[in-house]
Scaffold this active site. Structure first.
Site, PDB file in Angstrom:
ATOM      1  N   GLU A 167       5.104  -8.428  10.576  1.00 41.74           N
ATOM      2  CA  GLU A 167       5.897  -9.487  11.206  1.00 41.74           C
ATOM      3  C   GLU A 167       6.898 -10.149  10.259  1.00 41.74           C
ATOM      4  OE1 GLU A 167       3.928 -10.576  14.410  1.00 41.74           O
ATOM      5  OE2 GLU A 167       2.126  -9.503  13.843  1.00 41.74           O
ATOM      6  N   LEU A 191       0.819  -1.214   0.000  1.00 45.99           N
ATOM      7  CA  LEU A 191       0.000   0.000   0.000  1.00 45.99           C
ATOM      8  C   LEU A 191       0.851   1.261   0.000  1.00 45.99           C
ATOM      9  CD1 LEU A 191      -2.736  -1.131   2.546  1.00 45.99           C
ATOM     10  CD2 LEU A 191      -3.087  -0.663   0.106  1.00 45.99           C
TER      11      LEU A 191
HETATM   12 MO1  MOS Z   1       2.044  -8.418  16.866  1.00 49.37          MO
HETATM   13  S1  MOS Z   1       3.334  -9.566  18.028  1.00 49.37           S
HETATM   14  O1  MOS Z   1       0.683  -9.429  16.752  1.00 49.37           O
HETATM   15  O2  MOS Z   1       1.801  -6.983  17.730  1.00 49.37           O
END
Ligand code: MOS
Length: 735
Positions: free
Chosen positions: A699, A624
């Protein structure tokens, strides 16, 4: 129309953040603000026998001291303390509830005073007598007492037998210690008292989660509490569950009918969440040509004595590579520590570290290039579920990453590359994470002056949510970015999940699209009422909003100005609030992937390891915002460096107490540790994962980085350190 979506756009909240206009939880106040300071337990397990607050109460400016003996009423059942992110099994911690001591650092009393210095001084005068009980905080001591979890994923075939029959075998133990999030912003809550109602400014990843929790704990009506969190100075998972200070700030406000602020000290933050320690045994068996025929992953992770916190730490090994057989086992070691929690890429950061270091060791045993081995075992299906991926462009990650890094120039022999007195090592690894999305509700108010306000109770934990929300709304409404204002971080706004799991970008961007379409349809209906409207007989799908007008997709000359539409309808505002849910796609697996390449330079004389280059090639669907996306991945890479080389929460097991509970002794990478980081976004179009094709980036950036660095260190030195962090003493340790 995509004038903004995908572009490298600076943060819309950037100026507020760097000028100090953005206010954080501890910066809100009230004229009658009182300050709280905690008395915490130095022992890990036992009972609070006596509490003497006489001296504390004598200090001028002290209002009161609260403990389990004199606090206001709190709920007396576990259900009331369960928040949205709480582990299913267990009994959530209740602060200042009774005399049970469950971990070192547990709050036992809270001093309230007219200023923070008085509060903390008086807290130091509270005298506590304990009944100590034996404790255990060392995961290695509990390894044999660990309790088995239900099979985390379906095993395939007989992995034990297949392993014993493999041509080439690798088996080893890998270890990741407890790590703490250490966000820059301290955990803080300011509870503003207003005639029995409380607005609490809290550092959280989910205002509505905290709101529901507080209503449960204090058994009050939803209207009595409001939770605000407009800005968050880093959280990384530590702000998913409501930490004890938010309950205590509200408890204090209720006790003295005044506004109260409670800011934890850096040391006290080590008594909240952390990444659980993890002992892993990996077995990989392969045929001589490099095809895998056995994967076994046995894991022991740590949890508290009162809640079973864990994620699916072993499943990554099952899904990633083609292997005829696979077997997983996950046990929990209960320790006298607070419950661990999610920390950036929970389970994958740790589980994939072991798998990807083991793959490197297997490649070496096979005398195969590490990428070649991974391509040999490449799978277009999730190997556990057997489902094809909605998209998986990991091949391109390997290819583009390797090219940018110059992998083809690597001499595979360890200790073969050198520059001056430094050994050079090149390592690589794969990263994988889930592509998730959650139901969400977005409200948008479009006014005839060409401005739109977008509101949703999400957080922006620093990931750039404000910015991508504005970008998507601007494009969908055909307005300039500056004409969009974003309201988030307020429990009274439309429903949002906690910001975590890398699911918010997908959730909120699709949510905004849904609501914008509703607004577009409203405008179209009104426009069709205009005399001689060129839009008569058209459907929502035929038109777009662009440049302040409704236009036919097929002929941009047929337009009606939005301002004209509103004026003739006699309105100056259109407001819609729509919920977005996501169709369940049971036919596919949904994941993001990455390939990470790392260069380390190791000075053998002094043992110093420098990570001089990292290339991270990421396939995460539609991006994005190239700028905030790149920042997310860079942050993940830096953290991966910390995990590989620096981070470790050290506990003195005699006392069950963290010994490096500060950011001087808890090591993280600093600027001088971070050199060249190159982020590549590999093209990946995915119409199956969600309508916007967004997969999330929070992540994936860290996953695989520790393994790539560990593999590079081995390539440089010939030494394989499997217990993180790889410190200089371990490099010279005798096996
Ligand atoms: Mo993340 S560890 O789901 O803030």
């Amino acid at each position: 129309m995509t004038s903004y979506i995908g572009k490298a756009t600076s943060r819309v909240d950037g100026r507020d953040k760097v000028t100090g206009a953005a206010r954080y939880a501890a910066e809100f106040g009230a004229p009658d603000l009182a300050y709280a300071s905690l008395v915490t337990s130095p022992i890990a397990r036992g009972r609070l026998k006596q509490l003497d607050v006489t001296a504390a109460l004598k200090v001028q400016g002290v209002i009161t001291v609260l403990s389990h003996q004199n606090r206001p009423l709190m709920a007396d059942n576990d259900k009331a303390y369960k928040d949205q992110v709480a582990p299913r099994n267990g009994s959530p911690f209740r602060p200042l509830y009774d005399d049970h001591i469950k971990f070192s650092g547990q709050p036992l009393a809270m001093v309230l005073a007219e200023d923070p210095e008085t509060a903390s001084y008086a807290a130091s005068l509270v005298h506590v007598v304990y009944d100590e009980e034996p404790h255990v905080t060392d995961i290695t001591r509990q390894r044999n007492n660990a309790v088995a979890l239900k099979a985390p994923a379906k095993p395939r075939g007989d992995a034990t037998r297949a392993f014993s029959e493999s041509d080439v075998r690798h088996e080893a133990d890998y270890f990741v210690p407890i790590e703490h999030h250490n966000p820059m912003e301290l955990y803080a809550s300011t509870a503003i008292w207003n005639d029995g109602r409380i607005t609490v400014y809290d550092k959280t990843q989910g205002v509505q989660n905290v709101h529901g929790y507080l209503c449960g704990v204090f058994e009050c009506d939803p209207g009595d509490i409001r939770v605000m969190s407009p800005y968050v100075g880093g959280a990384f998972g530590s702000g998913l569950r409501p930490p004890f200070q938010v309950a205590l700030a509200v408890l204090a406000a209720r006790a003295i009918s005044r506004s109260v602020r409670l800011v934890l000290t850096r040391q006290q933050m080590y008594a909240i969440g952390y990444r659980p320690a993890m002992i892993q045994r990996i077995q990989l068996g392969a045929k001589a040509d490099g095809s895998l025929n056995a994967i076994s992953h046995d894991a022991v992770t740590s949890t508290s004595q009162y809640e079973d916190f864990h994620r699916n730490e072993t499943t990554w090994s099952g899904l990633l590579y083609k292997s005829e057989t696979a077997r997983y086992d996950h046990k929990l070691a209960r320790l006298d520590l607070p419950t661990g929690c999610d920390m950036r890429a929970p389970s994958a950061a740790t589980g994939v570290y072991a798998l990807e270091a083991a793959m490197d060791e297997l490649a070496e045993a096979l005398k195969m290039d590490p990428i070649e081995l991974r391509l040999k075992c490449y799978s277009d299906r999730d190997q556990s579920s057997g489902l094809p991926f909605s998209s998986k462009n990991l091949r391109e990650c390997y290819r583009q990453g390797a090219e940018a890094f110059g992998w083809s120039r690597r001499n595979p022999a360890p200790r073969s590359m050198r520059h001056g007195r430094e050994l050079i090592g090149w390592g690589m690894a794969t990263g994988v994470w889930e592509a998730l999305q959650m139901p969400i509700t977005v409200r948008i108010a479009l006014t005839s002056n060409g401005h739109a306000e977008v509101s949703c109770a999400t957080a922006d934990i620093g990931t750039g949510t404000y910015t991508i929300m504005a970008q998507v709304a601007a494009d969908m409404l055909g307005l300039p970015l500056e004409a969009i204002s974003i309201k988030l971080g307020d429990s009274a706004l439309p429903q949002a999940p906690v910001e975590g799991g890398s699911w918010m970008a997908a959730s909120v961007s699709n949510g905004i699209v849904t609501t914008c379409k509703a607004i577009r349809d409203d405008l179209l209906k009104l426009a069709q009422r205009l005399p001689g409207s060129p839009l008569k007989g058209r459907h929502g799908g035929d038109v777009v909003l662009a440049d302040g007008a409704i236009a036919l997709k097929t002929d941009s000359r047929d337009t009606v100005a939005i301002a004209d539409v509103m004026r003739s309808a006699g309105i100056d505002r259109i407001e819609r609030e729509e919920q977005t849910t996501f169709a369940k796609d049971d036919a596919h697996a949904h994941n993001t992937h990455s390939a990470i390449f790392a260069e380390v330079r190791v000075d053998e004389e002094i043992g110093v390891i420098r990570v001089t280059r990292v290339v991270s090639a990421v396939a995460a669907g539609r991006i994005l915002n190239l700028k905030t996306a790149r920042s997310q991945i860079m942050g993940g890479v830096v953290w991966g460096m910390g995990m590989a080389l620096h981070e470790e929460t050290l506990i003195d097991h005699r006392f069950g107490r963290v010994m490096n509970a500060n950011i001087a002794e808890y090591h993280v990478p600093v600027n001088a540790d971070v050199h060249d980081i190159d982020v590549i976004f590999v093209d990946e179009q995915d119409e199956l994962v969600n309508p916007m094709g967004v997969k999330g980036l929070g992540e994936i950036g860290i996953v695989g980085v520790p393994a790539a660095i560990a593999n590079a260190v081995h390539h440089a030195t010939g030494v394989r350190v499997r217990d993180l962090p790889i410190t200089l003493d371990k490099l010279t340790r005798k096996a």
